[in-house]
Structure formats: structure tokens, C-alpha cells
Design an enzyme around this catalytic site. Structure first.
Site, short mmCIF file in Angstrom:
data_model
loop_
_atom_site.label_atom_id
_atom_site.label_comp_id
_atom_site.label_asym_id
_atom_site.label_seq_id
_atom_site.Cartn_x
_atom_site.Cartn_y
_atom_site.Cartn_z
N ARG A 161 -3.58 6.69 -11.34
CA ARG A 161 -4.13 5.63 -10.46
C ARG A 161 -5.45 5.10 -11.03
O ARG A 161 -6.40 4.83 -10.29
CB ARG A 161 -4.36 6.16 -9.04
CG ARG A 161 -3.13 6.68 -8.36
CD ARG A 161 -2.12 5.58 -8.03
NE ARG A 161 -0.96 6.16 -7.38
CZ ARG A 161 0.12 6.57 -8.04
NH1 ARG A 161 0.19 6.45 -9.37
NH2 ARG A 161 1.13 7.10 -7.41
N SER A 214 -0.57 5.06 0.69
CA SER A 214 -1.23 6.37 0.69
C SER A 214 -2.75 6.20 0.68
O SER A 214 -3.29 5.50 -0.16
CB SER A 214 -0.81 7.17 -0.53
OG SER A 214 0.55 7.54 -0.39
N GLU A 306 -7.36 7.03 -2.52
CA GLU A 306 -6.60 6.15 -3.41
C GLU A 306 -6.93 4.70 -3.05
O GLU A 306 -6.92 3.81 -3.90
CB GLU A 306 -5.09 6.43 -3.23
CG GLU A 306 -4.23 5.61 -4.14
CD GLU A 306 -2.80 6.14 -4.24
OE1 GLU A 306 -2.60 7.38 -4.24
OE2 GLU A 306 -1.89 5.32 -4.34
C1 LIG Z 1 3.35 0.14 2.44
C2 LIG Z 1 2.60 0.39 1.14
C3 LIG Z 1 3.16 1.20 0.17
C4 LIG Z 1 2.47 1.44 -1.04
N1 LIG Z 1 3.07 2.24 -1.98
C5 LIG Z 1 2.41 2.48 -3.12
C6 LIG Z 1 3.01 3.31 -4.12
O1 LIG Z 1 4.12 3.81 -3.97
N2 LIG Z 1 2.30 3.55 -5.25
C7 LIG Z 1 1.06 3.02 -5.46
O2 LIG Z 1 0.48 3.26 -6.53
N3 LIG Z 1 0.49 2.21 -4.56
C8 LIG Z 1 1.11 1.93 -3.39
N4 LIG Z 1 0.53 1.12 -2.45
C9 LIG Z 1 -0.80 0.55 -2.71
C10 LIG Z 1 -0.79 -0.86 -3.30
O3 LIG Z 1 0.37 -1.53 -2.95
C11 LIG Z 1 -0.90 -0.89 -4.80
O4 LIG Z 1 -2.08 -0.24 -5.18
C12 LIG Z 1 -0.90 -2.32 -5.35
O5 LIG Z 1 -0.69 -2.23 -6.73
C13 LIG Z 1 -2.16 -3.12 -5.07
O6 LIG Z 1 -1.97 -4.47 -5.48
P1 LIG Z 1 -2.67 -5.69 -4.73
O7 LIG Z 1 -2.34 -6.95 -5.42
O8 LIG Z 1 -2.35 -5.68 -3.27
O9 LIG Z 1 -4.20 -5.34 -4.94
P2 LIG Z 1 -5.42 -5.58 -3.93
O10 LIG Z 1 -5.29 -4.65 -2.78
O11 LIG Z 1 -5.55 -7.02 -3.61
O12 LIG Z 1 -6.62 -5.15 -4.86
C14 LIG Z 1 -6.73 -3.83 -5.32
C15 LIG Z 1 -7.90 -3.75 -6.30
O13 LIG Z 1 -7.56 -4.48 -7.47
C16 LIG Z 1 -8.54 -5.47 -7.72
N5 LIG Z 1 -7.83 -6.64 -8.26
C17 LIG Z 1 -6.85 -7.37 -7.66
N6 LIG Z 1 -6.46 -8.36 -8.47
C18 LIG Z 1 -7.20 -8.26 -9.60
C19 LIG Z 1 -7.27 -9.00 -10.83
N7 LIG Z 1 -6.52 -10.09 -11.03
N8 LIG Z 1 -8.15 -8.61 -11.77
C20 LIG Z 1 -8.93 -7.52 -11.58
N9 LIG Z 1 -8.93 -6.79 -10.45
C21 LIG Z 1 -8.07 -7.15 -9.48
C22 LIG Z 1 -9.18 -5.76 -6.38
O14 LIG Z 1 -10.50 -6.26 -6.55
C23 LIG Z 1 -9.18 -4.38 -5.76
O15 LIG Z 1 -10.26 -3.63 -6.22
C24 LIG Z 1 1.20 0.85 -1.25
C25 LIG Z 1 0.64 0.02 -0.26
C26 LIG Z 1 1.33 -0.21 0.91
C27 LIG Z 1 0.72 -1.13 1.95
#
Ligand SMILES: Cc1cc2nc3c(=O)[nH]c(=O)nc-3n(C[C@H](O)[C@H](O)[C@H](O)COP(=O)(O)OP(=O)(O)OC[C@H]3O[C@@H](n4cnc5c(N)ncnc54)[C@H](O)[C@@H]3O)c2cc1C
Length: 311
Positions: A161, A214, A306
Site C-alpha cells: 500500500r 479497509s 490504510e
Molecule cells: C468499498 C471499497 C472497497 C475498497 N477495496 C479496496 C481494496 O480491495 N484494496 C485496496 O487497496 N483499496 C481498496 N479501497 C480503497 C480505495 O478504493 C483505493 O485505495 C483506490 O485506489 C483509491 O483511488 P481514488 O481514485 O479513489 O483515490 P482518492 O481517494 O481520490 O485519493 C487517494 C490518495 O491519492 C492521491 N491522488 C489521487 N489522484 C492522484 C493523482 N493523480 N496524482 C497523485 N496523487 C493522487 C490523493 O491526493 C489521496 O492522497 C476500497 C475502497 C472502498 C470504498
């Protein structure tokens, strides 16, 4: 350029939690992003934070006293066997593209919410797969110096992660494009594998409430004392290395269903803290502290979030 003021961030958060951003803008291309950064940097006043799908960030009730850049750089291009993907493309859209084009390799990500940039930054993973397994290159732009960089997989310094963009020299960079390596496969098999992951999530996770997935990282088996390794031997999972699932520890500590305000430790999957009734960030943080304290008292272990805090 549509620079907005006082934009409520809960509308951009999967958690439906978060106060206003002082400034807010959506970008759809690297050029647009550069224009925004030139303007902000020339005025040298705003802190900047990036938002993708908002599925991993707990946004403060006070919001963010700076500029939020919402990543809408989308699109998928075929480059030989690889895909060059706009970083604001959702994992779901990439998987649909993979099915249409019989591309295999990313099936583990079935049901993973958020954008590919968010997945790269946190090296998102599930079902023994991790984002790093598919990444060839990551293109980024420095938020302050506008330097464009292309890093190969090793240079991204992926860990559990983690990546260079989360805790290394890439912290102040905006990921603009990601190149993924996939192989040709059987369309029906790819579709079925993705469906299995989505079904698993729908069955096991509390999908009926807003969440960030998580809350805490799992605990690496290696980091435990021999006594605890023995105690937890039955619940160890390989994901992708031997871990003790935090959700099991939270359940063993009787935390299922624990509530503060509108937030609750899910009784279906206790590592999810769900927003059941207009929860605030304060409610969620209180539950996080309770869980950490109980796990510390019972097992002398420190849980690590996380999820990411914003604001
Ligand atoms: C129901 C559910 C299930 C999930 N299951 C998993 C799983 O199985 N495994 C897992 O690892 N995660 C899981 N997650 C967490 C999440 O979905 C992941 O971490 C996902 O990859 C985050 O992507 P995001 O675009 O929503 O990022 P955001 O939440 O929008 O941002 C996350 C971080 O990344 C940064 N960021 C976003 N875009 C950029 C960019 N272009 N450049 C630089 N930094 C950036 C943001 O500033 C922030 O710090 C889950 C979440 C939910 C709600």
C-alpha cells in the site's frame, strides 16, 4: 478554467463526509493541469491537494483551506501490448475495456473503486494482486516545478500500500498517465474472473453504506512476536505475503457494531467503518482511536491507517 470557491467536498467523497474546499477545479488534460499550476504558483498562495475517486480519503469536517484539483484526465490508448491510461480513468472503466478487448492481468481488481492514479499511489491490491504487478510506467507532473517525469516500475518503489508517490520524492507530483501491461486472454474467462471478485465483495463487504474500504492495513506476520504468530496461526492469509487480517482482530476484540455518532465499525466486515447516518470525520476518527487503543491494550500492536487524511 473554471476555478470555483467554497465547494463542499462531501459531494466528491465516497464517504459522503467532508467540509468545503476554499478553491476547487477539475482538470481534464495535462495541458489544463499545467495552466492551473502556473496560475496557482504565480500567485503563490494556495496549498494544493489532489482528489481522484475520493474512495480512500477521510476529508476533515472543516474541509480544505487550499485548492483541490479533481482529476478528470481520462482515456485509454492501446500501445502495442500495453495500455496508456489517463490517470483519472476509473478501474471499472479499465476493466470494461479489458473485457471488450480480451485483455488479461487486471482481473484481481474486479470491484476495486477509484481511479488508476489512486491505485498506483497506494499500490492498491486485493485477491493476491497488486497494482504494481501491471504497471510498466507512470507519468507525472511536479506540482511546484511542473517537471514531467516518467518512472518505470522499479523507480516507483512500490511496497505494501505504498509507492514513491505516497511517501517518497514523488509526493508533490500529480500522476497524469499510467502505462499497464496486459496479455491477450479468453474473453469469457476474464469476464467471469472479474465477476467473481465483484460478487465476493458484494457478499462480504458492507456495500449498502458509504465507506473507504479497509480502514487499517493488515498486519505482516513477520512483524509479530513468536507468541502472537502462534496465537494467530489459524487466521493467517497470504495477501500478497503472510498477514494477519486486521478485520479478524477487530472482531476478536468485540468491536463489531461499535458506534460513535453516525459512524459504525461494520458488523459485516469490521475493518470497514461505515457512514450509517450522516457521520462526521470526527465520528470516524473517534472510532479509529478506540480501535487502536483496544488493539494496543489487548495485543500490544499498533494499527496503521490504510485510509488517508485530507484537511
Ligand atoms: C468499498 C471499497 C472497497 C475498497 N477495496 C479496496 C481494496 O480491495 N484494496 C485496496 O487497496 N483499496 C481498496 N479501497 C480503497 C480505495 O478504493 C483505493 O485505495 C483506490 O485506489 C483509491 O483511488 P481514488 O481514485 O479513489 O483515490 P482518492 O481517494 O481520490 O485519493 C487517494 C490518495 O491519492 C492521491 N491522488 C489521487 N489522484 C492522484 C493523482 N493523480 N496524482 C497523485 N496523487 C493522487 C490523493 O491526493 C489521496 O492522497 C476500497 C475502497 C472502498 C470504498
Amino acid at each position: 478554467m473554471n476555478l470555483q470557491e467554497n465547494v463542499l467536498l462531501k459531494n466528491y467523497s465516497n464517504y459522503k463526509i467532508g467540509g468545503p474546499a476554499k478553491h476547487f477545479i477539475e482538470v481534464e488534460s495535462t495541458e489544463e493541469l499545467k495552466d492551473v499550476l502556473r496560475l496557482v504558483n504565480s500567485q503563490a498562495q494556495d496549498k494544493i491537494a489532489i482528489l481522484g475517486g475520493g474512495t480512500n480519503v477521510l476529508i476533515s469536517d472543516e474541509g480544505f483551506d487550499g485548492l483541490i484539483i479533481l482529476n478528470r484526465i481520462k482515456g485509454i490508448e492501446r500501445e502495442g501490448g500495453n495500455l496508456r491510461i489517463g490517470s483519472g480513468t476509473s478501474i471499472q472503466d479499465i476493466l470494461e475495456y479489458c473485457i471488450e478487448n480480451s485483455l488479461s492481468g487486471l482481473e484481481w481488481a474486479g470491484g476495486l473503486p477509484g481511479t488508476i492514479a489512486g491505485a498506483v499511489r497506494g499500490n492498491a491490491g486485493a485477491f493476491k494482486g497488486e497494482t504494481k504487478d501491471n504497471v510498466v510506467e507512470v507519468e507525472s507532473l511536479g506540482l511546484e516545478n511542473l517537471n514531467e517525469k516518467i518512472r518505470n516500475n522499479a523507480q516507483c518503489q512500490f511496497g505494501y500500500r505504498n509507492s514513491i508517490f505516497k511517501s517518497g520524492e514523488g509526493l508533490d507530483e500529480f500522476i497524469t498517465h499510467v502505462v499497464l501491461e496486459l496479455t491477450l486472454g479468453d474473453q469469457e474467462e476474464i469476464k467471469e474472473k472479474i465477476k467473481q471478485k465483484i460478487d465476493y465483495r458484494n457478499n462480504r463487504h458492507p456495500m449498502n453504506y458509504p465507506s473507504l474500504g479497509s480502514t487499517f492495513k493488515n498486519i505482516s506476520l513477520d512483524s509479530l512476536s513468536p507468541g502472537l504468530q502462534k496465537e494467530f496461526a489459524e487466521i493467517v492469509k497470504i495477501d500478497p505475503f503472510p498477514i494477519v487480517p486486521t478485520t479478524k482482530l477487530l472482531a476478536l476484540c468485540g468491536l463489531k457494531g461499535k458506534r460513535v455518532g453516525g459512524a459504525m465499525i461494520s458488523d459485516k466486515h469490521p475493518n470497514f467503518i461505515v457512514n450509517i447516518d450522516n457521520a462526521t470525520a470526527k465520528d470516524v476518527k473517534a472510532l479509529i482511536e478506540i480501535a487502536k487503543q483496544i488493539i494496543r491494550e489487548k495485543y500490544n500492536l499498533s494499527l496503521e491507517e490504510e485510509i488517508i487524511y485530507l484537511g
